[in-house]
Scaffold this motif. Structure first.
Motif, short mmCIF file in Angstrom:
data_model
loop_
_atom_site.label_atom_id
_atom_site.label_comp_id
_atom_site.label_asym_id
_atom_site.label_seq_id
_atom_site.Cartn_x
_atom_site.Cartn_y
_atom_site.Cartn_z
N VAL A 132 0.89 -1.38 -0.03
CA VAL A 132 -0.09 0.05 0.01
C VAL A 132 0.75 1.47 -0.06
O VAL A 132 1.76 1.41 0.95
CB VAL A 132 -0.87 -0.03 1.23
N PRO A 133 0.69 2.15 -0.79
CA PRO A 133 1.42 3.36 -0.84
C PRO A 133 1.38 3.98 0.58
O PRO A 133 0.55 4.04 1.12
CB PRO A 133 0.60 4.24 -1.86
N LYS A 134 2.70 4.51 1.04
CA LYS A 134 2.72 5.20 2.28
C LYS A 134 1.59 6.35 2.74
O LYS A 134 1.03 6.20 3.95
CB LYS A 134 4.03 5.81 2.55
N GLU A 135 1.32 7.01 1.72
CA GLU A 135 0.24 7.85 1.92
C GLU A 135 -1.24 7.46 2.14
O GLU A 135 -1.92 8.27 2.69
CB GLU A 135 0.21 9.08 0.95
N LYS A 136 -1.31 6.37 1.71
CA LYS A 136 -2.68 5.75 2.24
C LYS A 136 -2.81 4.73 3.33
O LYS A 136 -3.65 3.97 3.61
CB LYS A 136 -3.15 4.89 0.84
N ILE A 137 -1.59 4.70 4.05
CA ILE A 137 -1.31 3.59 5.13
C ILE A 137 -2.39 3.83 6.20
O ILE A 137 -3.25 2.90 6.66
CB ILE A 137 -0.24 3.52 5.55
N LYS A 138 -2.73 5.16 6.61
CA LYS A 138 -3.62 5.26 7.77
C LYS A 138 -4.90 4.99 7.29
O LYS A 138 -5.65 4.22 8.21
CB LYS A 138 -3.42 6.79 8.07
N ALA A 139 -5.29 5.27 6.24
CA ALA A 139 -6.90 4.92 5.72
C ALA A 139 -6.93 3.35 5.69
O ALA A 139 -7.93 2.88 6.17
CB ALA A 139 -6.91 5.38 4.56
N TYR A 140 -5.74 2.84 5.03
CA TYR A 140 -5.89 1.22 5.00
C TYR A 140 -6.06 0.58 6.43
O TYR A 140 -6.82 -0.36 6.61
CB TYR A 140 -4.47 0.82 4.41
N CYS A 141 -5.28 1.02 7.40
CA CYS A 141 -5.11 0.40 8.61
C CYS A 141 -6.73 0.76 9.24
O CYS A 141 -7.05 -0.22 10.27
CB CYS A 141 -4.16 0.94 9.43
N GLU A 142 -7.51 1.78 9.10
CA GLU A 142 -8.58 2.05 9.78
C GLU A 142 -9.56 1.16 9.15
O GLU A 142 -10.41 0.66 9.75
CB GLU A 142 -8.94 3.52 9.31
N GLU A 143 -9.36 0.77 7.56
CA GLU A 143 -10.24 -0.24 7.14
C GLU A 143 -10.17 -1.57 7.58
O GLU A 143 -10.93 -2.35 7.73
CB GLU A 143 -10.19 -0.12 5.35
#
Length: 647
Positions: A132-143
């Motif tokens: 996952v691109p680093k800038e999308k990690i936070k949203a990915y983890c929340e999901e």
């Protein structure tokens, strides 16, 4: 050892053997038996949920710890019809960044160990995505968190434990309120996991991990721990204070948590280390020696200086009562420990010595040293190895595995350059060998982390280690032919992950034993890692000894266990102690130096940055220091052994 002490509270009898433990602990003889018990518990829950028409949601771990668990779940599926169609899984963690097909990827690990072998639905298993691109990690983890909640929450969360107490990749200092996130790996964790990667620089510095809060939301948590190297952190987690500096200790705050561990990992629990503190216990000779030596070390006193007061103030009054006085007890244990020391590991020629560790007859023995890797003989018992030969015994060494994965690619290139240069210098024309060497060089230069070595590369690496082992035998003085390269099949996967031992491994070992008919055997009794090569090699030897034990020659064969480079026997366990002089230490060091492929950069060294020769010398010096502290003779170094009774 059975603890008989109970206390009656509210008309209920409560055993106090586990009174120091803040988390329920279930101890099994071996990792396999513990894993089988947990697999049965998971299987029962899956079937219960199937009957109710509900999904069973599992949190899964990776690494060596759960491998037996997954193997047992696969067996239950294949042989007992356990279906996983109603199972939904969420994995704890994944390296970042990493491709899902990389050899070290936990995504690949789960497929190879479990998912590819059961009937779980394609969309029902989830492993954090290391791409996952680093800038999308936070949203990915929340999901990821939302998916767990949408599935109904985790019914059971399976955990391992790191040597620093981490669970998942929640390193010391992780908040109890943490959720799934990207985390920086502690350097000790990277070092511990470095054996999976070609070199330390390729070990990821980041990982995606479930948070501690996520783990604590599971309805039930089961933490698995196998091997003596986990004993200290298990005790800190179970008996120490709940603190974020030991993340596993935070599980004390979960209402339905248990540790499932083997006897090795339970070694440091108070119920095993100092069972007299948990109540009345049965005083066996082994436990008495453990208590006396432990007390002497704790008080930093020689054994003969311990007093009645020392015993009474440390929960050992029963021993003083049993022996009448500390004086009588001290004399008995001091003499027994003194008698473990010998300069004659093959037995002292001459009159029979009833308290000597080894038999006097036959005066000249045929000795077989089993060495799991091509350098364990000299590293672990080099002083004894040399002394056995010098004292006239017929010494043979059996190198059980090729050890090829412990040779770096750079070292292979160095030897290839030498071979090509040698042929060019002397005009030796062998097109085939030149082509093989050139192909090997090209492969190493373009090698990806997802690739394992070619058979040719493995053969070169194995040859390097074989040459070093033969040179060691020549250095000691063994005649040609007394070295035996077994190349046990279980090892030859080309990966850190090995196959289980098989019938061919045992047969090769039985054949060698029957050929040599040794009167004395040495083998690595290092049980620090239940999934490691040493443990598999030892199991193979034990299986072979079981097969030959009724043969005439075997009835007069004694087996001695040595430890590897990583640790030593506890002082109370030692049954033969072979001292070394300063000159003999140097002699052993030079023998270790022959293994140049293992010098300077040590593959698989974990968090210990010392080279093998340094570890060996420190370990041997420490054992000598322990004997000195107990009031025995002062030596520069001591190699220690424990006898294994297979009859």
């Amino acid at each position: 050892m059975k603890n008989k002490y109970v206390m009656t509270i509210n008309h209920q009898e409560i055993e106090l053997i586990d009174s120091f433990e803040q988390i329920a602990v279930e101890i099994h003889p071996t990792a396999k038996e513990g894993s089988k018990a947990v697999a049965a518990e998971i299987a029962a829950l899956i079937r219960q949920k199937q009957t109710a028409g509900e999904p069973c949601v599992l949190g899964l771990a990776t690494g060596s710890t759960p491998k037996y668990l997954y193997a047992e779940l696969v067996r239950l599926h294949r042989e007992e019809g356990l279906s996983f169609k109603n199972v939904v899984t969420f994995n704890l963690d994944e390296y970042y960044p990493i491709e899902p097909d990389a050899l070290q990827s936990y995504n690949r690990f789960m497929k190879e160990q479990l998912f590819n072998h059961i009937d779980i639905k394609e969309g029902n298993y989830h492993v954090p995505d290391g791409t996952v691109p680093k800038e999308k990690i936070k949203a990915y983890c929340e999901e990821y968190e939302r998916k767990i909640e949408s599935a109904g929450g985790l019914d059971i969360q399976i955990l391992g434990i790191g040597n620093n107490g981490h669970i998942g990749f929640n390193e010391p200092g992780s908040s109890i309120n943490s959720h799934t996130r990207l985390i920086t790996l502690d350097n000790s964790t990277r070092l511990a996991n470095a054996f999976d990667f070609p070199n330390m620089s390729q070990v990821p510095r980041l990982a995606i991990t479930m948070g501690i809060n996520t783990i604590l939301k599971a309805k039930k948590v089961i933490l698995l721990a196998w091997g003596s190297h986990k004993a200290k952190i298990v005790r800190r987690s179970v008996e120490g204070h709940s603190t974020d500096q030991v993340p596993a200790s935070l599980l004390q705050q979960h209402p339905n948590t248990k540790f499932v561990i083997d006897e090795q990992a339970a070694h440091d629990l108070t119920r095993n280390k100092e069972p007299w503190l948990t109540g009345d216990c049965e005083w066996t000779p082994a436990l008495i020696r453990k208590a006396v030596t432990g007390l002497a070390m704790k008080l930093d006193k020689p054994i003969l200086m311990l007093t009645d007061k020392d015993y009474n103030e440390n929960g050992l009054n029963d021993l003083v009562v049993q022996y009448g006085s500390a004086y009588e007890l001290n004399i008995k244990e001091f003499n027994a420990i003194r008698d473990t020391i010998t300069g004659w590991p093959g037995g002292k020629p001459g009159p029979q010595l009833p308290n000597h560790p080894e038999r006097s007859e036959p005066a000249k023995k045929r000795v077989l040293i089993f060495s799991p890797h091509p350098d364990d003989d000299i590293i672990s018992m080099g002083g004894t190895f040399i002394r056995l030969h010098e004292q006239g015994h017929d010494v043979h060494v059996a190198y059980q595995t090729s050890g090829n994965i412990a040779v770096t690619d750079e070292f292979v290139l160095r030897f290839i350059d030498f071979a090509v240069g040698f042929e060019g210098m002397f005009d030796i024309s062998n097109k085939k060998s030149n082509e093989i060497l050139e192909e090997a060089k090209a492969f190493i230069r373009s090698k990806k982390t997802s690739q394992k070595d070619t058979p040719e590369i493995r053969a070169i690496k194995g040859l390097i280690r074989r040459c070093e082992a033969k040179a060691t035998c020549r250095y000691v003085g063994l005649p040609d032919g007394n070295e035996h390269f077994m190349n046990l099949p279980f090892y030859e996967t080309g990966l850190v992950e090995k196959k289980p031992m098989g019938p061919e491994d045992v047969k090769l070992t039985v054949d060698l034993l029957r050929k040599l008919k040794p009167q004395q055997i040495y083998c690595a009794g290092d049980l620090a890692d239940p999934h490691g090569t040493h443990k598999v090699c030892l199991d193979i030897i034990f299986a072979a000894l079981e097969e030959v034990k009724n043969e005439d020659w075997a009835k007069d064969c004694w087996v001695w266990l040595y430890k590897g480079a990583w640790q030593e026997w506890d002082i109370h366990e030692i049954e033969m102690a072979v001292p070394m002089s300063p000159d003999q230490i140097v002699q052993k060091r030079l023998g270790i130096f022959i293994h140049q492929s293992q010098k300077d950069v040590v593959p698989f060294q974990g968090s210990d940055m010392r080279e093998f020769w340094q570890r060996a010398e420190d370990r041997n010096a420490n054992t000598a220091d322990l004997y000195d502290r107990l009031g025995l003779q002062k030596y520069a170094a001591i190699e220690a052994f424990v006898r294994y009774h297979f009859m």
